[in-house]
Design a protein around this motif. Structure first.
Motif, PDB file in Angstrom:
ATOM      1  N   ASN A  33      26.642  20.917  23.599  1.00  0.00           N
ATOM      2  CA  ASN A  33      26.657  20.580  25.021  1.00  0.00           C
ATOM      3  C   ASN A  33      27.166  21.752  25.857  1.00  0.00           C
ATOM      4  N   GLY A  34      28.210  22.406  25.384  1.00  0.00           N
ATOM      5  CA  GLY A  34      28.738  23.576  26.086  1.00  0.00           C
ATOM      6  C   GLY A  34      27.787  24.753  26.056  1.00  0.00           C
ATOM      7  N   LEU A  35      26.925  24.801  25.049  1.00  0.00           N
ATOM      8  CA  LEU A  35      25.916  25.855  24.967  1.00  0.00           C
ATOM      9  C   LEU A  35      24.811  25.610  25.980  1.00  0.00           C
ATOM     10  N   LEU A  36      24.471  24.348  26.193  1.00  0.00           N
ATOM     11  CA  LEU A  36      23.405  23.996  27.134  1.00  0.00           C
ATOM     12  C   LEU A  36      23.878  24.045  28.586  1.00  0.00           C
ATOM     13  N   THR A  37      25.167  23.854  28.797  1.00  0.00           N
ATOM     14  CA  THR A  37      25.751  23.947  30.138  1.00  0.00           C
ATOM     15  C   THR A  37      26.957  24.882  30.068  1.00  0.00           C
ATOM     16  N   PRO A  38      26.686  26.182  29.888  1.00  0.00           N
ATOM     17  CA  PRO A  38      27.790  27.121  29.619  1.00  0.00           C
ATOM     18  C   PRO A  38      28.680  27.389  30.830  1.00  0.00           C
ATOM     19  N   LYS A  39      29.948  27.616  30.522  1.00  0.00           N
ATOM     20  CA  LYS A  39      30.904  28.099  31.510  1.00  0.00           C
ATOM     21  C   LYS A  39      31.081  29.589  31.253  1.00  0.00           C
ATOM     22  N   LYS A  40      31.543  30.300  32.247  1.00  0.00           N
ATOM     23  CA  LYS A  40      31.698  31.740  32.122  1.00  0.00           C
ATOM     24  C   LYS A  40      32.621  32.093  30.952  1.00  0.00           C
TER      25      LYS A  40
ATOM     26  N   LEU B 183      28.949   8.398  24.491  1.00  0.00           N
ATOM     27  CA  LEU B 183      29.673   7.134  24.586  1.00  0.00           C
ATOM     28  C   LEU B 183      30.987   7.200  23.802  1.00  0.00           C
ATOM     29  N   GLY B 184      30.950   7.807  22.610  1.00  0.00           N
ATOM     30  CA  GLY B 184      32.134   7.900  21.751  1.00  0.00           C
ATOM     31  C   GLY B 184      32.992   9.117  22.028  1.00  0.00           C
ATOM     32  N   ASN B 185      32.616   9.903  23.029  1.00  0.00           N
ATOM     33  CA  ASN B 185      33.352  11.116  23.397  1.00  0.00           C
ATOM     34  C   ASN B 185      33.523  12.058  22.208  1.00  0.00           C
ATOM     35  N   GLY B 186      32.439  12.218  21.439  1.00  0.00           N
ATOM     36  CA  GLY B 186      32.462  13.122  20.300  1.00  0.00           C
ATOM     37  C   GLY B 186      31.551  12.627  19.198  1.00  0.00           C
ATOM     38  N   CYS B 187      31.372  13.474  18.207  1.00  0.00           N
ATOM     39  CA  CYS B 187      30.463  13.156  17.110  1.00  0.00           C
ATOM     40  C   CYS B 187      31.235  13.055  15.794  1.00  0.00           C
TER      41      CYS B 187
ATOM     42  N   PHE C  33      41.844  30.328  15.001  1.00  0.00           N
ATOM     43  CA  PHE C  33      41.626  31.592  15.693  1.00  0.00           C
ATOM     44  C   PHE C  33      41.246  31.457  17.165  1.00  0.00           C
ATOM     45  N   SER C  34      40.782  30.265  17.577  1.00  0.00           N
ATOM     46  CA  SER C  34      40.376  30.141  18.974  1.00  0.00           C
ATOM     47  C   SER C  34      40.927  28.907  19.667  1.00  0.00           C
ATOM     48  N   GLY C  35      41.509  27.996  18.902  1.00  0.00           N
ATOM     49  CA  GLY C  35      42.016  26.774  19.501  1.00  0.00           C
ATOM     50  C   GLY C  35      40.921  25.785  19.866  1.00  0.00           C
ATOM     51  N   LYS C  36      39.710  26.020  19.410  1.00  0.00           N
ATOM     52  CA  LYS C  36      38.556  25.169  19.736  1.00  0.00           C
ATOM     53  C   LYS C  36      38.348  24.130  18.641  1.00  0.00           C
ATOM     54  N   VAL C  37      37.815  22.978  19.041  1.00  0.00           N
ATOM     55  CA  VAL C  37      37.503  21.902  18.109  1.00  0.00           C
ATOM     56  C   VAL C  37      36.061  22.059  17.640  1.00  0.00           C
ATOM     57  N   ALA C  38      35.843  21.947  16.338  1.00  0.00           N
ATOM     58  CA  ALA C  38      34.505  22.115  15.761  1.00  0.00           C
ATOM     59  C   ALA C  38      33.724  20.805  15.804  1.00  0.00           C
ATOM     60  N   GLY C  39      33.523  20.287  17.003  1.00  0.00           N
ATOM     61  CA  GLY C  39      32.668  19.121  17.205  1.00  0.00           C
ATOM     62  C   GLY C  39      31.296  19.620  17.619  1.00  0.00           C
ATOM     63  N   ILE C  40      30.299  19.385  16.797  1.00  0.00           N
ATOM     64  CA  ILE C  40      28.984  19.979  17.024  1.00  0.00           C
ATOM     65  C   ILE C  40      28.380  19.532  18.349  1.00  0.00           C
ATOM     66  N   SER C  41      28.524  18.248  18.695  1.00  0.00           N
ATOM     67  CA  SER C  41      27.937  17.789  19.959  1.00  0.00           C
ATOM     68  C   SER C  41      28.594  18.480  21.151  1.00  0.00           C
ATOM     69  N   GLY C  42      29.893  18.678  21.091  1.00  0.00           N
ATOM     70  CA  GLY C  42      30.585  19.375  22.175  1.00  0.00           C
ATOM     71  C   GLY C  42      30.218  20.850  22.234  1.00  0.00           C
ATOM     72  N   ILE C  43      30.073  21.467  21.081  1.00  0.00           N
ATOM     73  CA  ILE C  43      29.685  22.874  21.043  1.00  0.00           C
ATOM     74  C   ILE C  43      28.278  23.043  21.602  1.00  0.00           C
TER      75      ILE C  43
END
Length: 139
Positions: free
Chosen positions: A38-45, A95-99, A26-36
């Motif tokens: 991280n994006g929550l802590l440094t949000p983009k518009k 380091l691993g570019n994901g969780c 539905f959104s094309g987003k990857v369900a990687g918790i660390s990335g989600i």
């Protein structure tokens, strides 16, 4: 084996897979918790709400277990050890570019060679740590 819970583990894994598929579908987003996170802590518009709702849903999902009388795991230990472990996990995800969720659930599902290698490495290191902890007592 008193903590062996194949049916609840299977259900939990299926729900993780379903959530990853639905998010990707539905959104094309990857369900990687660390990335989600991280994006929550440094949000983009325009990128905050879905991340916030995903983390909120994940954290509050424990409330769904209450009617089923499922025994929840308990955690005991020293808070400093948990803080250090959390920081090491954070460092490892950078380091691993994901969780494990991004690589292990989504990446393997997409047949990503990088994710397959990363997940094998995650599991190997985890097995080594468990072995050392149980049989050597080093950790």
């Amino acid at each position: 084996m008193e903590n062996f819970t194949p049916w609840t583990s299977l259900l939990g894994g299926a729900l993780l897979g379903l959530s990853a598929v639905l998010l990707m579908l539905f959104s094309g987003k990857v369900a990687g918790i660390s990335g989600i996170l991280n994006g929550l802590l440094t949000p983009k518009k325009g990128d905050f709400l879905w991340r916030f709702l995903f983390i909120l849903g994940m954290a509050s999902s424990i409330l769904l277990l209450v009617p089923f009388s499922i025994e929840l795991p308990t955690v005991s230990g020293q808070p400093l050890v948990f803080i250090i472990a959390g920081l090491l996990v954070g460092f490892g995800t950078r380091l691993g570019n994901g969780c494990t969720s991004g690589h292990g659930i989504v990446g393997i599902g997409r047949f990503s060679t990088r994710s397959i290698i990363a997940t094998c490495l995650f599991i190997s290191v985890a097995a080594l740590v468990v072995f050392l902890r149980l049989h050597v007592g080093a950790l």
